[in-house]
Design an enzyme around this catalytic site. Structure first.
Site, PDB file in Angstrom:
ATOM      1  N   PHE A   8       0.827  -1.201   0.000  1.00  9.97           N
ATOM      2  CA  PHE A   8       0.000   0.000   0.000  1.00  9.97           C
ATOM      3  C   PHE A   8       0.865   1.257   0.000  1.00  9.97           C
ATOM      4  O   PHE A   8       1.875   1.330   0.713  1.00  9.97           O
ATOM      5  CB  PHE A   8      -0.899   0.042   1.244  1.00  9.97           C
ATOM      6  CG  PHE A   8      -1.787  -1.152   1.409  1.00  9.97           C
ATOM      7  CD1 PHE A   8      -3.057  -1.165   0.875  1.00  9.97           C
ATOM      8  CD2 PHE A   8      -1.335  -2.272   2.108  1.00  9.97           C
ATOM      9  CE1 PHE A   8      -3.883  -2.283   1.020  1.00  9.97           C
ATOM     10  CE2 PHE A   8      -2.142  -3.394   2.254  1.00  9.97           C
ATOM     11  CZ  PHE A   8      -3.420  -3.396   1.713  1.00  9.97           C
ATOM     12  N   ASP A   9       0.438   2.237  -0.780  1.00  7.93           N
ATOM     13  CA  ASP A   9       0.963   3.593  -0.645  1.00  7.93           C
ATOM     14  C   ASP A   9       0.334   4.194   0.616  1.00  7.93           C
ATOM     15  O   ASP A   9      -0.626   3.639   1.169  1.00  7.93           O
ATOM     16  CB  ASP A   9       0.602   4.401  -1.891  1.00  7.93           C
ATOM     17  CG  ASP A   9       0.969   5.859  -1.772  1.00  7.93           C
ATOM     18  OD1 ASP A   9       2.145   6.163  -1.479  1.00  7.93           O
ATOM     19  OD2 ASP A   9       0.082   6.712  -1.950  1.00  7.93           O
TER      20      ASP A   9
END
Length: 216
Positions: A8-9
């Site tokens: 995930f960013d």
């Protein structure tokens, strides 16, 4: 059940901090003749801060001066302007309960990343965290994603990278992982489409269905 690497960013994907990033930029550039527009600054979100600032500065000393102003403002106002997006905490908890390995892949620095995660209740929620300091090359190049996979000890073939920017999509594609575009961040669908994401997401709660569709 297969175990997958779910990457995930941070900004614009897990946490709504875009207002904070924009206010910090405006404070850093206050009084200067050359100042990026909101659109110009948003276009660089997802890349390292110094990379963004360098386009508007004459040299390294000027960059460092603006970094200081930016981070001072960001540090003070983080609690006021940072929240987790709806469904994020429950979805990350689901991923871990299912036995999937989770990683954070961000261009943010280590200290501000830790503060952000603590503030929204995600401290300790990731098996690996890759921040700006961890690699010499950054998104949109694949290095941060590859490092996260190495730390998770899982192959790219069963991995997914969820991000809100074209930089995330390009990095994931270059690393050989599936990519999912989070449409709740500051980038439009047209801006994300140029990076050809494998999946489109309107909510983080759609992640279990996407993972269930994996054939590997």
């Amino acid at each position: 059940m297969s175990r997958h690497a779910l990457l995930f960013d941070l900004d614009g994907t897990l946490i709504d901090s875009i207002g904070l990033l924009l206010e910090s930029m405006r404070f850093a550039f206050e009084g200067r003749e050359r100042t990026p527009t909101t659109e110009e600054w948003v276009a660089g979100i997802g890349t390292p801060l110094r990379t963004q600032l360098a386009e508007w500065c004459e040299g390294e000393e000027e960059v460092e001066s603006l970094v200081g102003r930016y981070r001072d403002y960001q540090g003070i106002h983080l609690p006021r302007l940072t929240t987790a997006y709806p469904g994020v905490l429950d979805t990350i908890a689901w991923a871990r309960a299912q036995g999937h390995r989770t990683a954070l892949v961000t261009s943010k620095g280590r200290g501000m990343t830790a503060r952000s995660l603590e503030h929204v209740g995600l401290a300790g929620a990731f098996d690996a965290i890759v921040t700006f300091e961890e690699t010499e090359r950054h998104k949109p190049l694949p290095d941060p994603v590859l490092l996260a996979l190495d730390r998770l000890a899982l192959p790219a073939s069963g991995a997914l990278f969820v991000g809100d920017s074209p930089h995330d999509m390009h990095a994931g594609r270059a690393a050989g992982v599936r990519t999912a575009a989070a449409q709740w961040g500051p980038f439009s669908r047209a801006e994300l489409a140029v990076a050809a994401p494998d999946y489109w997401m309107n909510s983080m709660t759609e992640l279990p269905a996407i993972v269930a569709s994996f054939t590997i």
